[in-house]
Design a protein around this motif. Structure first.
Motif, PDB file in Angstrom:
ATOM      1  N   GLU A 232      -6.907   4.195  -6.535  1.00  0.00           N
ATOM      2  CA  GLU A 232      -6.989   5.408  -7.364  1.00  0.00           C
ATOM      3  C   GLU A 232      -6.504   6.665  -6.619  1.00  0.00           C
ATOM      4  O   GLU A 232      -6.205   7.680  -7.238  1.00  0.00           O
ATOM      5  CB  GLU A 232      -8.419   5.621  -7.880  1.00  0.00           C
ATOM      6  CG  GLU A 232      -9.460   5.851  -6.814  1.00  0.00           C
ATOM      7  CD  GLU A 232      -9.915   4.598  -6.068  1.00  0.00           C
ATOM      8  OE1 GLU A 232     -10.539   4.759  -5.009  1.00  0.00           O
ATOM      9  OE2 GLU A 232      -9.639   3.470  -6.513  1.00  0.00           O
ATOM     10  N   VAL A 233      -6.377   6.586  -5.290  1.00  0.00           N
ATOM     11  CA  VAL A 233      -5.986   7.740  -4.477  1.00  0.00           C
ATOM     12  C   VAL A 233      -4.478   7.807  -4.255  1.00  0.00           C
ATOM     13  O   VAL A 233      -3.892   8.884  -4.228  1.00  0.00           O
ATOM     14  CB  VAL A 233      -6.721   7.709  -3.115  1.00  0.00           C
ATOM     15  CG1 VAL A 233      -6.301   8.856  -2.222  1.00  0.00           C
ATOM     16  CG2 VAL A 233      -8.225   7.729  -3.330  1.00  0.00           C
ATOM     17  N   GLY A 234      -3.842   6.655  -4.091  1.00  0.00           N
ATOM     18  CA  GLY A 234      -2.410   6.640  -3.818  1.00  0.00           C
ATOM     19  C   GLY A 234      -1.893   5.248  -3.544  1.00  0.00           C
ATOM     20  O   GLY A 234      -2.623   4.250  -3.630  1.00  0.00           O
ATOM     21  N   LEU A 235      -0.623   5.175  -3.185  1.00  0.00           N
ATOM     22  CA  LEU A 235       0.055   3.920  -2.877  1.00  0.00           C
ATOM     23  C   LEU A 235      -0.532   3.336  -1.595  1.00  0.00           C
ATOM     24  O   LEU A 235      -0.682   4.047  -0.598  1.00  0.00           O
ATOM     25  CB  LEU A 235       1.557   4.183  -2.713  1.00  0.00           C
ATOM     26  CG  LEU A 235       2.477   2.977  -2.692  1.00  0.00           C
ATOM     27  CD1 LEU A 235       2.503   2.291  -4.064  1.00  0.00           C
ATOM     28  CD2 LEU A 235       3.884   3.404  -2.295  1.00  0.00           C
ATOM     29  N   THR A 236      -0.882   2.052  -1.611  1.00  0.00           N
ATOM     30  CA  THR A 236      -1.493   1.424  -0.446  1.00  0.00           C
ATOM     31  C   THR A 236      -0.575   0.431   0.255  1.00  0.00           C
ATOM     32  O   THR A 236      -0.758   0.150   1.426  1.00  0.00           O
ATOM     33  CB  THR A 236      -2.784   0.674  -0.829  1.00  0.00           C
ATOM     34  OG1 THR A 236      -2.467  -0.307  -1.823  1.00  0.00           O
ATOM     35  CG2 THR A 236      -3.850   1.629  -1.333  1.00  0.00           C
ATOM     36  N   GLU A 237       0.409  -0.096  -0.484  1.00  0.00           N
ATOM     37  CA  GLU A 237       1.230  -1.132   0.131  1.00  0.00           C
ATOM     38  C   GLU A 237       2.580  -1.260  -0.562  1.00  0.00           C
ATOM     39  O   GLU A 237       2.677  -1.173  -1.783  1.00  0.00           O
ATOM     40  CB  GLU A 237       0.490  -2.477   0.065  1.00  0.00           C
ATOM     41  CG  GLU A 237       1.097  -3.553   0.887  1.00  0.00           C
ATOM     42  CD  GLU A 237       0.209  -4.799   1.005  1.00  0.00           C
ATOM     43  OE1 GLU A 237       0.662  -5.764   1.635  1.00  0.00           O
ATOM     44  OE2 GLU A 237      -0.916  -4.810   0.466  1.00  0.00           O
ATOM     45  N   VAL A 238       3.598  -1.470   0.266  1.00  0.00           N
ATOM     46  CA  VAL A 238       4.923  -1.895  -0.172  1.00  0.00           C
ATOM     47  C   VAL A 238       5.184  -3.170   0.615  1.00  0.00           C
ATOM     48  O   VAL A 238       5.108  -3.155   1.843  1.00  0.00           O
ATOM     49  CB  VAL A 238       6.010  -0.845   0.142  1.00  0.00           C
ATOM     50  CG1 VAL A 238       7.394  -1.392  -0.189  1.00  0.00           C
ATOM     51  CG2 VAL A 238       5.745   0.450  -0.603  1.00  0.00           C
ATOM     52  N   SER A 239       5.458  -4.256  -0.072  1.00  0.00           N
ATOM     53  CA  SER A 239       5.592  -5.531   0.615  1.00  0.00           C
ATOM     54  C   SER A 239       6.851  -6.269   0.172  1.00  0.00           C
ATOM     55  O   SER A 239       7.263  -6.173  -0.988  1.00  0.00           O
ATOM     56  CB  SER A 239       4.359  -6.398   0.333  1.00  0.00           C
ATOM     57  OG  SER A 239       4.484  -7.662   0.962  1.00  0.00           O
ATOM     58  N   PHE A 240       7.414  -7.019   1.100  1.00  0.00           N
ATOM     59  CA  PHE A 240       8.540  -7.887   0.796  1.00  0.00           C
ATOM     60  C   PHE A 240       8.043  -9.246   0.296  1.00  0.00           C
ATOM     61  O   PHE A 240       8.847 -10.122   0.009  1.00  0.00           O
ATOM     62  CB  PHE A 240       9.414  -8.066   2.041  1.00  0.00           C
ATOM     63  CG  PHE A 240      10.147  -6.803   2.422  1.00  0.00           C
ATOM     64  CD1 PHE A 240      11.404  -6.529   1.911  1.00  0.00           C
ATOM     65  CD2 PHE A 240       9.564  -5.880   3.273  1.00  0.00           C
ATOM     66  CE1 PHE A 240      12.075  -5.366   2.248  1.00  0.00           C
ATOM     67  CE2 PHE A 240      10.238  -4.713   3.631  1.00  0.00           C
ATOM     68  CZ  PHE A 240      11.490  -4.459   3.111  1.00  0.00           C
ATOM     69  N   PHE A 241       6.741  -9.392   0.205  1.00  0.00           N
ATOM     70  CA  PHE A 241       6.114 -10.634  -0.238  1.00  0.00           C
ATOM     71  C   PHE A 241       5.114 -10.316  -1.342  1.00  0.00           C
ATOM     72  O   PHE A 241       4.557  -9.214  -1.372  1.00  0.00           O
ATOM     73  CB  PHE A 241       5.389 -11.308   0.948  1.00  0.00           C
ATOM     74  CG  PHE A 241       6.295 -11.504   2.129  1.00  0.00           C
ATOM     75  CD1 PHE A 241       7.200 -12.549   2.160  1.00  0.00           C
ATOM     76  CD2 PHE A 241       6.255 -10.621   3.198  1.00  0.00           C
ATOM     77  CE1 PHE A 241       8.056 -12.710   3.246  1.00  0.00           C
ATOM     78  CE2 PHE A 241       7.109 -10.780   4.281  1.00  0.00           C
ATOM     79  CZ  PHE A 241       8.005 -11.830   4.311  1.00  0.00           C
ATOM     80  N   PRO A 242       4.851 -11.267  -2.237  1.00  0.00           N
ATOM     81  CA  PRO A 242       3.904 -10.994  -3.329  1.00  0.00           C
ATOM     82  C   PRO A 242       2.542 -10.545  -2.811  1.00  0.00           C
ATOM     83  O   PRO A 242       2.065 -11.031  -1.789  1.00  0.00           O
ATOM     84  CB  PRO A 242       3.804 -12.345  -4.048  1.00  0.00           C
ATOM     85  CG  PRO A 242       5.079 -13.052  -3.710  1.00  0.00           C
ATOM     86  CD  PRO A 242       5.435 -12.607  -2.316  1.00  0.00           C
ATOM     87  N   ILE A 243       1.955  -9.598  -3.518  1.00  0.00           N
ATOM     88  CA  ILE A 243       0.617  -9.101  -3.193  1.00  0.00           C
ATOM     89  C   ILE A 243      -0.337  -9.646  -4.247  1.00  0.00           C
ATOM     90  O   ILE A 243      -0.202  -9.337  -5.428  1.00  0.00           O
ATOM     91  CB  ILE A 243       0.574  -7.552  -3.216  1.00  0.00           C
ATOM     92  CG1 ILE A 243       1.564  -6.958  -2.220  1.00  0.00           C
ATOM     93  CG2 ILE A 243      -0.847  -7.046  -2.953  1.00  0.00           C
ATOM     94  CD1 ILE A 243       1.753  -5.454  -2.359  1.00  0.00           C
ATOM     95  N   GLU A 244      -1.282 -10.456  -3.801  1.00  0.00           N
ATOM     96  CA  GLU A 244      -2.263 -10.996  -4.743  1.00  0.00           C
ATOM     97  C   GLU A 244      -3.131  -9.889  -5.299  1.00  0.00           C
ATOM     98  O   GLU A 244      -3.598  -9.018  -4.570  1.00  0.00           O
ATOM     99  CB  GLU A 244      -3.150 -12.031  -4.047  1.00  0.00           C
ATOM    100  CG  GLU A 244      -2.551 -13.403  -4.018  1.00  0.00           C
ATOM    101  CD  GLU A 244      -3.548 -14.426  -3.536  1.00  0.00           C
ATOM    102  OE1 GLU A 244      -4.700 -14.430  -4.021  1.00  0.00           O
ATOM    103  OE2 GLU A 244      -3.145 -15.220  -2.667  1.00  0.00           O
TER     104      GLU A 244
END
Length: 151
Positions: free
Chosen positions: A16-28
């Motif tokens: 709810e605060v902001g972007l937490t992750e950018v990944s080259f692999f799927p994020i469950e």
């Protein structure tokens, strides 16, 4: 949120605060919200060459105090410029921690947006990207630096 880019599919996650992750692999269990939507729009503009600075709010849920200092220093590297690992070590007042800077880069949860690709060797050579020295990691790093007219 899944995002198609010129360097492959990226997955975005946010709280709810902001972007937490950018990944080259799927994020469950990744979430799609206003921050992933904003990041996707900004990434599209970045890859189109029309965005030079990201404004999506970031929320670091992972990382040590040292890693977060490094990620803050990476965020200060302007579009179209590079810094060496030593430059970043000096910026975080840890001149002898060049290897630790590399590890912090490898663990950066927000690649591209927190521009670890702008960190190169002191001799001007490209080093690994995404924790890889492989051709795949280096080709992505090269692409991003070429996009910013650095190479």
């Amino acid at each position: 949120m899944e995002f198609s880019s010129p360097i492959g599919t990226l997955w975005l996650d946010a709280n709810e605060v902001g972007l937490t992750e950018v990944s080259f692999f799927p994020i469950e269990g990744h979430q799609t919200n206003q921050w992933t939507e904003q990041a996707a729009q900004e990434l599209s503009a970045y890859f189109n060459g029309t965005l030079k600075q990201f404004t999506t709010p970031l929320s670091f849920e992972k990382g040590t105090v040292f890693q977060r200092k490094v990620w803050d220093a990476l965020s200060d590297i302007p579009y179209g410029e590079t810094r060496s690992y030593l430059d970043i070590a000096i910026a975080v007042n840890s001149e002898k921690a060049v290897r630790a800077i590399g590890q912090a880069n490898r663990n950066n949860p927000l690649p591209i947006i927190v521009p670890c690709h702008r960190v190169i060797g002191k001799n001007g050579k490209l080093t690994g990207y995404m924790g890889k020295t492989s051709e795949e990691g280096l080709s992505i790093k090269s692409y991003l630096l070429e996009l910013e007219n650095i190479l």
